[in-house]
Design a protein around this motif. Structure first.
Motif, PDB file in Angstrom:
ATOM      1  N   UNK A  98       0.818  -1.209   0.000  1.00 27.84           N
ATOM      2  CA  UNK A  98       0.000   0.000   0.000  1.00 27.84           C
ATOM      3  C   UNK A  98       0.855   1.263   0.000  1.00 27.84           C
ATOM      4  N   UNK A  99       2.094   1.160   0.504  1.00 24.19           N
ATOM      5  CA  UNK A  99       2.969   2.321   0.540  1.00 24.19           C
ATOM      6  C   UNK A  99       2.481   3.375   1.513  1.00 24.19           C
ATOM      7  N   UNK A 100       3.003   4.577   1.353  1.00 26.52           N
ATOM      8  CA  UNK A 100       2.635   5.696   2.235  1.00 26.52           C
ATOM      9  C   UNK A 100       2.541   6.968   1.408  1.00 26.52           C
ATOM     10  N   UNK A 101       1.450   7.689   1.589  1.00 24.65           N
ATOM     11  CA  UNK A 101       1.254   8.978   0.932  1.00 24.65           C
ATOM     12  C   UNK A 101       0.861   9.984   1.998  1.00 24.65           C
ATOM     13  N   UNK A 102       1.592  11.084   2.085  1.00 23.86           N
ATOM     14  CA  UNK A 102       1.339  12.074   3.134  1.00 23.86           C
ATOM     15  C   UNK A 102       1.509  13.473   2.569  1.00 23.86           C
ATOM     16  N   UNK A 103       0.675  14.386   3.050  1.00 27.76           N
ATOM     17  CA  UNK A 103       0.778  15.785   2.659  1.00 27.76           C
ATOM     18  C   UNK A 103       1.579  16.538   3.716  1.00 27.76           C
ATOM     19  N   UNK A 104       2.591  17.292   3.280  1.00 27.31           N
ATOM     20  CA  UNK A 104       3.470  18.035   4.186  1.00 27.31           C
ATOM     21  C   UNK A 104       3.286  19.523   3.914  1.00 27.31           C
ATOM     22  N   UNK A 105       2.918  20.305   4.938  1.00 24.73           N
ATOM     23  CA  UNK A 105       2.698  21.753   4.726  1.00 24.73           C
ATOM     24  C   UNK A 105       4.003  22.535   4.670  1.00 24.73           C
ATOM     25  N   UNK A 106       4.843  22.191   3.710  1.00 20.05           N
ATOM     26  CA  UNK A 106       6.119  22.878   3.506  1.00 20.05           C
ATOM     27  C   UNK A 106       6.389  22.948   2.010  1.00 20.05           C
ATOM     28  N   UNK A 107       7.195  23.904   1.555  1.00 17.89           N
ATOM     29  CA  UNK A 107       7.477  24.016   0.122  1.00 17.89           C
ATOM     30  C   UNK A 107       8.165  22.771  -0.432  1.00 17.89           C
ATOM     31  N   UNK A 108       7.903  22.498  -1.696  1.00 22.86           N
ATOM     32  CA  UNK A 108       8.475  21.301  -2.352  1.00 22.86           C
ATOM     33  C   UNK A 108       9.994  21.327  -2.360  1.00 22.86           C
ATOM     34  N   UNK A 109      10.574  22.494  -2.543  1.00 25.40           N
ATOM     35  CA  UNK A 109      12.033  22.606  -2.592  1.00 25.40           C
ATOM     36  C   UNK A 109      12.660  22.125  -1.283  1.00 25.40           C
ATOM     37  N   UNK A 110      12.083  22.539  -0.177  1.00 23.34           N
ATOM     38  CA  UNK A 110      12.622  22.169   1.129  1.00 23.34           C
ATOM     39  C   UNK A 110      12.453  20.683   1.401  1.00 23.34           C
ATOM     40  N   UNK A 111      11.282  20.141   1.075  1.00 22.14           N
ATOM     41  CA  UNK A 111      11.036  18.714   1.299  1.00 22.14           C
ATOM     42  C   UNK A 111      11.944  17.866   0.413  1.00 22.14           C
ATOM     43  N   UNK A 112      12.118  18.276  -0.836  1.00 23.91           N
ATOM     44  CA  UNK A 112      12.962  17.510  -1.752  1.00 23.91           C
ATOM     45  C   UNK A 112      14.402  17.461  -1.274  1.00 23.91           C
ATOM     46  N   UNK A 113      14.917  18.545  -0.703  1.00 19.37           N
ATOM     47  CA  UNK A 113      16.289  18.540  -0.202  1.00 19.37           C
ATOM     48  C   UNK A 113      16.454  17.562   0.954  1.00 19.37           C
ATOM     49  N   UNK A 114      15.464  17.531   1.853  1.00 16.93           N
ATOM     50  CA  UNK A 114      15.530  16.601   2.981  1.00 16.93           C
ATOM     51  C   UNK A 114      15.427  15.156   2.498  1.00 16.93           C
ATOM     52  N   UNK A 115      14.519  14.886   1.565  1.00 14.28           N
ATOM     53  CA  UNK A 115      14.363  13.531   1.045  1.00 14.28           C
ATOM     54  C   UNK A 115      15.637  13.066   0.343  1.00 14.28           C
ATOM     55  N   UNK A 116      16.249  13.957  -0.419  1.00 16.63           N
ATOM     56  CA  UNK A 116      17.499  13.602  -1.082  1.00 16.63           C
ATOM     57  C   UNK A 116      18.584  13.256  -0.067  1.00 16.63           C
ATOM     58  N   UNK A 117      18.623  13.998   1.021  1.00 17.14           N
ATOM     59  CA  UNK A 117      19.619  13.722   2.051  1.00 17.14           C
ATOM     60  C   UNK A 117      19.361  12.372   2.715  1.00 17.14           C
ATOM     61  N   UNK A 118      18.098  12.062   3.010  1.00 19.38           N
ATOM     62  CA  UNK A 118      17.758  10.768   3.610  1.00 19.38           C
ATOM     63  C   UNK A 118      18.062   9.633   2.646  1.00 19.38           C
ATOM     64  N   UNK A 119      17.857   9.864   1.356  1.00 19.37           N
ATOM     65  CA  UNK A 119      18.171   8.833   0.360  1.00 19.37           C
ATOM     66  C   UNK A 119      19.662   8.548   0.286  1.00 19.37           C
ATOM     67  N   UNK A 120      20.486   9.471   0.801  1.00 17.88           N
ATOM     68  CA  UNK A 120      21.934   9.296   0.755  1.00 17.88           C
ATOM     69  C   UNK A 120      22.538   8.881   2.095  1.00 17.88           C
ATOM     70  N   UNK A 121      21.698   8.633   3.118  1.00 18.36           N
ATOM     71  CA  UNK A 121      22.262   8.376   4.448  1.00 18.36           C
ATOM     72  C   UNK A 121      22.772   6.947   4.646  1.00 18.36           C
ATOM     73  N   UNK A 122      22.555   6.052   3.674  1.00 17.21           N
ATOM     74  CA  UNK A 122      23.168   4.725   3.720  1.00 17.21           C
ATOM     75  C   UNK A 122      22.436   3.671   4.514  1.00 17.21           C
ATOM     76  N   UNK A 123      21.284   3.988   5.118  1.00 18.99           N
ATOM     77  CA  UNK A 123      20.552   3.002   5.910  1.00 18.99           C
ATOM     78  C   UNK A 123      19.099   2.952   5.463  1.00 18.99           C
ATOM     79  N   UNK A 124      18.486   1.776   5.621  1.00 19.40           N
ATOM     80  CA  UNK A 124      17.065   1.586   5.354  1.00 19.40           C
ATOM     81  C   UNK A 124      16.428   1.120   6.656  1.00 19.40           C
ATOM     82  N   UNK A 125      15.529   1.919   7.169  1.00 21.49           N
ATOM     83  CA  UNK A 125      14.910   1.632   8.457  1.00 21.49           C
ATOM     84  C   UNK A 125      13.601   0.863   8.273  1.00 21.49           C
ATOM     85  N   UNK A 126      13.133   0.251   9.373  1.00 20.70           N
ATOM     86  CA  UNK A 126      11.884  -0.501   9.321  1.00 20.70           C
ATOM     87  C   UNK A 126      12.059  -1.933   8.861  1.00 20.70           C
ATOM     88  N   UNK A 127      13.301  -2.374   8.667  1.00 23.91           N
ATOM     89  CA  UNK A 127      13.598  -3.747   8.273  1.00 23.91           C
ATOM     90  C   UNK A 127      14.997  -4.097   8.757  1.00 23.91           C
TER      91      UNK A 127
END
Length: 332
Positions: A51-80
């Motif tokens: 089912x995945x996860x879909x969530x609305x974040x009340x912040x600009x797309x530019x700011x959210x994209x920078x954080x997501x890119x950083x998390x994608x580069x942190x080297x770990x996958x959580x929840x497993x």
């Protein structure tokens, strides 16, 4: 005979009504009891995979994209995890695509985090095999200027069967928590920056008012008549009378020294030094954020906010920003 039959029918109807009146509350009670049964007593609920996860974040797309890119580069996958002793899966790398998911053609920015040669990761649909590729996909889509929709999906592609097995939601929710922590830290830092700017404005205004009063012409006060001095021999001197009962001047000095030492200890807990060869001071807690300045080795900083990977800090000259946790050390 007809009257007797009618009487029998009336009695049957009355008995049926009484039975219904008794059974209805019993049925309601049974339904209520079933509703409060603990999960272990109920029939085992079927897990929802994919089912995945879909969530609305009340912040600009530019700011959210920078954080997501950083998390994608942190080297770990959580929840497993691969083994019971693990807390997460490490060794993941950022990627631009993955065979585990079809090409995304619905707009937005897409990021991937991939872990090759993963061994039987937990919380994925059974039947995935012992070896394969673990993938998390993040989709960031702008919804106006101040809102962003974030979608996270996770899959495990078995190496030999080439089938993709979906997550039960554990990976998606854990990865989102990591992203949310970053966003909350940014909001907290922005809030503190606004409060600090307001405080500086108040202090500046007070200094200006004080300067105006000092430069104002003196006001001549009417002459005053001095009161006769009291000569009672037993009256204590003002200095002694103002001291707290039971405390000597030496005790006051010692308590003041203890307070100063306590303040020093507290400050030491939130002060850090930049390790060699130095560290960049970032504008936000992610690698792709702009660098405000380069902090040389030994620079003292004060910790304002702490996150799992970053410290929100302030330098001695008042510059605020973010430094990676492992680039700072305690003062000797």
């Amino acid at each position: 005979m007809v009257e007797l039959g009618i009487a029998d029918q009336s009695m049957s109807v009355a008995r049926g009504r009484r039975s219904s009146a008794i059974l209805f509350p019993v049925l309601i009670a049974l339904l209520a009891f079933t509703a409060v049964l603990p999960p272990k007593v109920r029939a085992k609920e079927k897990l929802s995979y994919g089912e995945g996860l879909i969530v609305n974040i009340p912040m600009p797309e530019r700011q959210v994209a920078q954080v997501v890119e950083d998390v994608a580069q942190n080297g770990v996958i959580r929840g497993t995890k691969e083994y019971n002793k693990d807390d997460f899966v490490s060794g993941a790398k950022a990627a631009t695509s993955s065979r585990a998911f079809p090409s995304w053609n619905e707009g937005g920015k897409v990021f991937y985090k991939v872990r090759e040669q993963a061994v039987d990761p937990r919380n994925f649909k059974p039947g995935g095999g012992d070896l394969g590729t673990l993938v998390v996909r993040y989709v960031v889509q702008a919804q106006g200027e101040k809102n962003t929709v974030l979608r996270i999906d996770a899959g495990f592609e078995a190496k030999y069967r080439h089938t993709v097995h979906a997550s039960d939601g554990s990976v998606e929710s854990s990865e989102y928590k990591d992203i949310r922590d970053h966003l909350d830290a940014i909001e907290e830092m922005e809030k503190q920056n606004v409060e600090a700017a307001n405080e500086r404005e108040v202090q500046l205004q007070k200094k200006q008012e004080l300067a105006m009063r000092e430069n104002a012409p003196p006001v001549t006060a009417p002459p005053t008549v001095a009161a006769p001095a009291r000569t009672e021999p037993d009256s204590p001197s003002p200095a002694i009378a103002s001291q707290p009962s039971g405390q000597t001047p030496q005790a006051l000095v010692l308590s003041g020294q203890a307070l100063e030492d306590h303040v020093k200890d507290l400050r030491k807990k939130v002060e850090r030094l930049v390790k060699g060869p130095g560290a960049p001071l970032k504008s936000a807690p992610f690698h792709t954020a702009s660098t405000l300045q380069s902090l040389p080795r030994g620079t003292e900083v004060l910790i304002l906010i702490s996150t799992p990977y970053w410290y929100g800090v302030e330098t001695r000259n008042g510059q605020r920003g973010w430094v990676m946790r492992d680039e700072l050390e305690l003062q000797p």
